[in-house]
Structure formats: structure tokens, C-alpha cells
Design a protein around this motif. Structure first.
Motif, PDB file in Angstrom:
ATOM      1  N   GLY A 156       0.851  -1.198   0.000  1.00  0.00           N
ATOM      2  CA  GLY A 156       0.000   0.000   0.000  1.00  0.00           C
ATOM      3  C   GLY A 156       0.877   1.235   0.000  1.00  0.00           C
ATOM      4  O   GLY A 156       1.414   1.640   1.025  1.00  0.00           O
ATOM      5  N   CYS A 157       1.037   1.832  -1.195  1.00  0.00           N
ATOM      6  CA  CYS A 157       1.874   3.031  -1.344  1.00  0.00           C
ATOM      7  C   CYS A 157       0.994   4.151  -1.885  1.00  0.00           C
ATOM      8  O   CYS A 157       1.420   4.942  -2.729  1.00  0.00           O
ATOM      9  CB  CYS A 157       3.012   2.763  -2.332  1.00  0.00           C
ATOM     10  N   ASP A 158      -0.256   4.199  -1.431  1.00  0.00           N
ATOM     11  CA  ASP A 158      -1.244   5.077  -2.063  1.00  0.00           C
ATOM     12  C   ASP A 158      -1.527   6.342  -1.262  1.00  0.00           C
ATOM     13  O   ASP A 158      -2.601   6.924  -1.372  1.00  0.00           O
ATOM     14  CB  ASP A 158      -2.540   4.296  -2.371  1.00  0.00           C
ATOM     15  N   GLY A 159      -0.555   6.798  -0.509  1.00  0.00           N
ATOM     16  CA  GLY A 159      -0.656   8.121   0.098  1.00  0.00           C
ATOM     17  C   GLY A 159      -1.708   8.196   1.194  1.00  0.00           C
ATOM     18  O   GLY A 159      -2.352   7.205   1.546  1.00  0.00           O
ATOM     19  N   SER A 160      -1.905   9.408   1.711  1.00  0.00           N
ATOM     20  CA  SER A 160      -2.731   9.548   2.914  1.00  0.00           C
ATOM     21  C   SER A 160      -4.214   9.330   2.646  1.00  0.00           C
ATOM     22  O   SER A 160      -4.959   9.006   3.558  1.00  0.00           O
ATOM     23  CB  SER A 160      -2.512  10.922   3.528  1.00  0.00           C
ATOM     24  N   HIS A 161      -4.656   9.523   1.384  1.00  0.00           N
ATOM     25  CA  HIS A 161      -6.085   9.346   1.093  1.00  0.00           C
ATOM     26  C   HIS A 161      -6.371   8.031   0.375  1.00  0.00           C
ATOM     27  O   HIS A 161      -7.430   7.850  -0.194  1.00  0.00           O
ATOM     28  CB  HIS A 161      -6.609  10.516   0.245  1.00  0.00           C
ATOM     29  N   LEU A 279      -0.472  -7.554   3.686  1.00  0.00           N
ATOM     30  CA  LEU A 279      -0.543  -6.148   3.242  1.00  0.00           C
ATOM     31  C   LEU A 279       0.479  -5.317   4.012  1.00  0.00           C
ATOM     32  O   LEU A 279       0.504  -5.354   5.249  1.00  0.00           O
ATOM     33  CB  LEU A 279      -1.963  -5.618   3.502  1.00  0.00           C
ATOM     34  N   PHE A 280       1.307  -4.578   3.273  1.00  0.00           N
ATOM     35  CA  PHE A 280       2.348  -3.749   3.880  1.00  0.00           C
ATOM     36  C   PHE A 280       2.131  -2.298   3.447  1.00  0.00           C
ATOM     37  O   PHE A 280       1.907  -2.035   2.269  1.00  0.00           O
ATOM     38  CB  PHE A 280       3.734  -4.210   3.414  1.00  0.00           C
ATOM     39  N   LEU A 281       2.211  -1.360   4.398  1.00  0.00           N
ATOM     40  CA  LEU A 281       2.056   0.057   4.061  1.00  0.00           C
ATOM     41  C   LEU A 281       3.433   0.718   3.992  1.00  0.00           C
ATOM     42  O   LEU A 281       4.313   0.408   4.797  1.00  0.00           O
ATOM     43  CB  LEU A 281       1.225   0.785   5.122  1.00  0.00           C
ATOM     44  N   ALA A 282       3.588   1.670   3.050  1.00  0.00           N
ATOM     45  CA  ALA A 282       4.841   2.431   2.973  1.00  0.00           C
ATOM     46  C   ALA A 282       4.542   3.874   2.587  1.00  0.00           C
ATOM     47  O   ALA A 282       3.610   4.149   1.834  1.00  0.00           O
ATOM     48  CB  ALA A 282       5.779   1.796   1.938  1.00  0.00           C
ATOM     49  N   GLY A 283       5.328   4.804   3.110  1.00  0.00           N
ATOM     50  CA  GLY A 283       5.195   6.222   2.762  1.00  0.00           C
ATOM     51  C   GLY A 283       3.971   6.852   3.403  1.00  0.00           C
ATOM     52  O   GLY A 283       3.513   6.451   4.480  1.00  0.00           O
TER      53      GLY A 283
END
Ligand code: RFL
Ligand code: PHB
Length: 390
Positions: A156-161, A279-283
Motif C-alpha cells: 500500500g503506497c497510495d498516500g494519505s487518502h 498487506l504492507f504500508l509504505a510512505g
């Protein structure tokens, strides 16, 4: 469709991850909801920590950055409209920074991804992540056609929104949040910048002079959140900027028409854990920092450095050590930047309910910073970026 990793979002985090996975032979697809032109038109960060420079160099992405980026070692901070301190990170720590715009990095990344033949699907709408805990799949609509990709992992590299963070059940997530009662009005102008970054604490509010290249300057002033860019014609912007910085620096600034103008609210936010099953979040999908410490883009790069290493170890060596420690390791670094960005924001801005006492306390901290080498070392260490964990 089937692939090893689906990457949601083709900002700096998602595109860098694609490049690093592609080099290691890990199959993946990137889904981006906007067009390529739209992503490239967003004007954002400008200062890279040296650790980020090295990650981009090691990834073979630094050819233009090393030619056109400007290496820096001095940060100036002004207060009371006349006093100034200079922090030389090279003298204090032997480390430097690089001024190179996020727009340029994004262009370099898209070029590298094209050259390698990696797939980014732009204008991918209605992205949804199913069963992230076990056997994930991602659905989306592109060119009016619904598609589904089965995969081992989702990044998940899809920013704050974006949608990735909220694919983690609310019962599992802990969110930490702080909003600030002001924004930054930023402009770009085709005029020569000051030789060094200049941050200013002023009774009328914060100001920042930064740069993109020898004929492109980036300036910011603190403004109320209720303002819009229509409240800020260029003349008003320049008058305000020049009032908030020392007169000898103001005299060096060449004003000109703005070629971009935008207002960004300031916010601190972190969501933990940064992993849920597959699922991994980045940024920015996992954390937001106010731009005062110039950390947002650098954190996106360091998260991806850790995450790419984890995926590559999984596929090439069957070793999940880095996958299992990703959330903890990335969060440690995030909180370093979170705390620094918060404290610099508190030190340099004018808050609506601030008293003369509060103003004096800020000025005293700046005076102390100007007279204490140990305080400067602590500041510089955090500004140029803490080392990456091995
Ligand atoms: P990005 O750059 O937001 O990229 C995320 C990408 O995901 C896409 N996306 C989706 N794609 C598919 N499906 C969905 N449902 C999607 N939802 C979103 C988006 O279109 C986008 O292309 O996050 P990333 O890659 O993590 O990179 C982070 C950096 O961009 C960010 O930290 C910095 O730019 C923050 N930031 C600044 N940082 C600095 O260090 N200095 C600055 O001066 C500075 N200015 C800024 C900034 C961020 C801003 N934002 C987020 C509004 C100014 C602004 C206005
Ligand atoms: C920028 O050049 O856009 C910039 C520089 C330093 C910051 C924030 C933004 O702290």
C-alpha cells in the motif's frame, strides 16, 4: 491476472518499490488512480537526506540527480527579523544533503520503470483489496473494464487518502494524530534562489526560502487555514516573505511572477502496525509529517528501502526475517522523523493563541541553538537523517 506483488499507488514510494522489485526479478503490477501527467504536475518536497541519495544511487537512479541536484551543507535559521544561526552539517557531522525536487525524482523513476518494462496501470479506478490477511487479491477498473489480480502480497503506497490503510480492520489499527492551526502557502518562481536554505521564525509567522535549481526558487509563508490562493496575489506574497526574513537576506531575493502557487495544511499522523498479514504500508499511506523537517519524501524512500529488501529476501532466499520486522523497524524511523518534524514546527511557527512569553521561549531556544555546538549536532543529526538499520 496473477503476480507476486501488487503495488497500489505510483508516487515516489510505489514507483521506487517497482524499480527495486523489477531489478530483483520479483513480478509485480503497479496501480495508480491518476494519470502520469497529473502525478508529475504535483509540486512537493525538495530536500533529500544523504541516506536517500545513497539509496537512489545504489538503485541506479542518480544519473540526473548527480548532474543537476545541488549538494548542501548549510541550513540557516533566522528569528526576530534580524538574528541568524547557520548549521553546517558537513562541519559538524561530515554529512550533507541534496536539493533535488520530488518532481524530478518522479520523472527519473517513471523513466527507469519504462526502460525496465515494469507495468504501471495509470487511471486505475475503484481499487479494492480483498482478504489482505491471507490470500490477497486486488480488483480495479481500467478503461471501463473490471480486472482482478491475485497476488502473494500487496504494498500500500497510495498516500494519505488511499484505500490500503483502511483495508486493515479498524480494530487492529492504532492511529496517532496532530493537526496544526495553519498551512503553508508555497510558490515556485523562475528566479535565482538564496545560496542556502533559510527557515524564519517571525512574529507574523514562519517563512522558508528553498530552491530547485539555479533559476528556480521555492518559497513558503505560514498562512491561516481559511485562506485560499486567491487571497494571495504575488505582490502580497513577496511583501510578506521579505518582511519575515532578515533585511540583508531580503535584499538578495529577486522577485518575479509565481509559476505555481498552492496551500498545504500541516499535519502529523501515524498508523500502526505498518503490516497486516500480506498487506504492507509504505510512505504517506502509513504516516504524514508536517513539511518543516523536510522528512515526508525521505521516509517514503526509507520505508521502501526496508520493504524491497524484505520482499527480495523472501523470494530469493526464503528468509522472512525482514518481512516480520518491517513494521517495527520502519516505525522506529518514522517516529524519529515524526518527533523532529513536530518539534521544528512548534519552534518555528506562530500559533494563534501564542503569548509574548511563548514567543520569547521560542527565541531563547533558537539563541541556545546558535550558541551551543552540542545542540547544533543534535539538530543536524536529525535534519540530515538518522542512519538506516541494517
Ligand atoms: P504520494 O506522493 O501521495 O503518492 C501516492 C500515490 O497513490 C495514488 N493513489 C491511489 N492509487 C490507486 N488507488 C487509490 N485508491 C489511490 N489513492 C491514491 C496517488 O494518486 C499518488 O500518486 O505518497 P508517497 O509515494 O508515499 O510519497 C510521499 C511524498 O509524496 C510526501 O511524503 C511528500 O511529498 C510530503 N510533502 C512534502 N514533503 C517534504 O519532505 N517536503 C515538502 O515540501 C513537502 N510538501 C508534501 C508537500 C505533501 C503534500 N501533500 C500530500 C498534499 C506538499 C503537499 C501538498
Ligand atoms: C522545499 O524545498 O520544498 C522544502 C525544503 C525544506 C522543507 C520543506 C520544503 O523543510
Amino acid at each position: 491476472m496473477k503476480t507476486q506483488v501488487v503495488i497500489v499507488g505510483a508516487g515516489p514510494a510505489g514507483t521506487l518499490l517497482s524499480h527495486l522489485l523489477g531489478r530483483a526479478g520479483v513480478s509485480h503490477v503497479v496501480l495508480e488512480q491518476q494519470s502520469r501527467a497529473y502525478v508529475l504536475a504535483r509540486i512537493r518536497a525538495g530536500v533529500l537526506e544523504w541516506g536517500s541519495v545513497e539509496i537512489l544511487r545504489d538503485a541506479g537512479l542518480a544519473e540526473r540527480m548527480d548532474r543537476e541536484g545541488q549538494v548542501h551543507d548549510t541550513i540557516n535559521i533566522a528569528w526576530r527579523g534580524s538574528e541568524m544561526l547557520s548549521i553546517d552539517s558537513h562541519e559538524l557531522l561530515g554529512r550533507r544533503m541534496m536539493a533535488y525536487g520530488q518532481t524530478n525524482i518522479q520523472e527519473d523513476l517513471y523513466e527507469a520503470v519504462d526502460a525496465a518494462g515494469n507495468t504501471i496501470i495509470f487511471e486505475a479506478h475503484d481499487v479494492q483489496i480483498s482478504d489482505p490477511a491471507r490470500r490477497p487479491s486486488v480488483t480495479f477498473v481500467a478503461n471501463g473494464v473490471s480486472e482482478r489480480i491475485d497476488c502473494d502480497f500487496v504494498a500500500g503506497c497510495d498516500g494519505s487518502h488511499g484505500v490500503s490503510r483502511t483495508a486493515i480492520p479498524a480494530s487492529v489499527r492504532t492511529e496517532f494524530e496532530k493537526d496544526y492551526p495553519f498551512g503553508w502557502l508555497g510558490i515556485l518562481s523562475e528566479t535565482p534562489p538564496l545560496p542556502h536554505l533559510l527557515y524564519a521564525n517571525h512574529q507574523r509567522g514562519f517563512a522558508l526560502c528553498s530552491m530547485r535549481n539555479p533559476m528556480l526558487s521555492r518559497y513558503y509563508v505560514q498562512c491561516p487555514l481559511t485562506d485560499t490562493i486567491d487571497d494571495w496575489p504575488d505582490d502580497r506574497f513577496w511583501t510578506e516573505l521579505l518582511t519575515r526574513i532578515p533585511a540583508d537576506k531580503a535584499a538578495l531575493i529577486e522577485t518575479g511572477p509565481s509559476i505555481e502557487k498552492s496551500i498545504a495544511p500541516l499535519r502529523s499522523f501515524a498508523s500502526e502496525p505498518m503490516r497486516y498479514g500480506s498487506l504492507f504500508l509504505a510512505g504517506d499511506a502509513a504516516h504524514i509529517v508536517p513539511p518543516t523537517g523536510a522528512k515526508g519524501l525521505n521516509l517514503a524512500i526509507s520505508d521502501v528501502h526496508y520493504l524491497a529488501r524484505a520482499f527480495v529476501d523472501h523470494y530469493q532466499r526464503g528468509d522472512d526475517g525482514y518481512l516480520d520486522s518491517y513494521s517495527e523497524m520502519a516505525s522506529r524511523r518514522v517516529w524519529g522523523a515524526m518527533r523532529f518534524s513536530w518539534s521544528l514546527t512548534m519552534l518555528l511557527h506562530r500559533f494563534p493563541d501564542m503569548s509574548d512569553f511563548d514567543q520569547r521561549a521560542q527565541e531563547q531556544e533558537l539563541y541556545h541553538l546558535s550558541t551551543s555546538q552540542s545542540a547544533q549536532i543534535a539538530f543536524a543529526e536529525q535534519y540530515v537523517g538518522l542512519p538506516l538499520e541494517v
